[in-house]
Design a protein around this motif. Sequence first.
Motif, PDB file in Angstrom:
ATOM      1  N   ILE A 172      17.255  -4.951  16.941  1.00  0.00           N
ATOM      2  CA  ILE A 172      18.105  -4.898  15.840  1.00  0.00           C
ATOM      3  C   ILE A 172      19.694  -4.978  16.402  1.00  0.00           C
ATOM      4  O   ILE A 172      20.830  -5.398  16.604  1.00  0.00           O
TER       5      ILE A 172
ATOM      6  N   VAL B 277      23.049  -4.914   9.261  1.00  0.00           N
ATOM      7  CA  VAL B 277      21.243  -5.745   9.386  1.00  0.00           C
ATOM      8  C   VAL B 277      20.941  -5.471   7.666  1.00  0.00           C
ATOM      9  O   VAL B 277      20.791  -4.683   7.663  1.00  0.00           O
TER      10      VAL B 277
ATOM     11  N   LEU C 198      16.629  -6.753   8.049  1.00  0.00           N
ATOM     12  CA  LEU C 198      15.757  -6.433   8.280  1.00  0.00           C
ATOM     13  C   LEU C 198      14.198  -6.777   7.353  1.00  0.00           C
ATOM     14  O   LEU C 198      14.430  -5.844   6.789  1.00  0.00           O
TER      15      LEU C 198
END
Length: 215
Positions: A105, A40, A42
């Motif tokens: 998430i 991920v 961000l």
Amino acid sequence: MRAFFAASVQRCPELMLIGTAGSVADARAQMSDPDARLDVLLVDLGLPDGSGLDLIRLACQTQPGCECLVISMFGDDENVLNSIEAGALGYIHKDAAPDDISATIVEMKRGASPISPLIARRVLARFSTQVARMPVEAIHPDPEPLSLTPKEHEVLELIARGFSYAEIARLQGVTVHTVQTHIKNLYSKLSVHSRSEAVFEASRMGLLSFDHGGR
């Protein structure tokens, strides 16, 4: 804000924080580590030394399986659509950021595409307006086919692939002012007012025959 999000991730037993960065350069350095394996990213868009869009594109190119989530103060149509075109799977406005970003998430990794309600409404309104115009244009086509110069077509392909004006100028060997002139002419011929609208209209008209989701 970055520390707040990092702490949220660290508290979640399902997630592991690999690193944080306050600039494009710092993030690029961390992402270029051959041992880095990101699930991920961000990312904010307004970074001190550039745009988070470049990091989204980099993640999509170099980190297979990495999913990108934007959290930004920018809520305008162009930034949102450019982020989606670059590869972002979610877009949250900072004013509507959740107290626990880790839950968002985890949901994204399970298949969700988180997006702030206000931004979702604007994106849907934007596309519904564009789609509503299509039947009318199909019934009443332009009397003459759209004619782009070779340079205009090259610039159109490059903006569709996400390159900045400065990058296009460097690739074309011209000044940024010349690129801006080509883009102004493109906008006029396509009857649009932004990069995302230009890409949408050009795709609809068959002027772009490649996948412009990334570079």
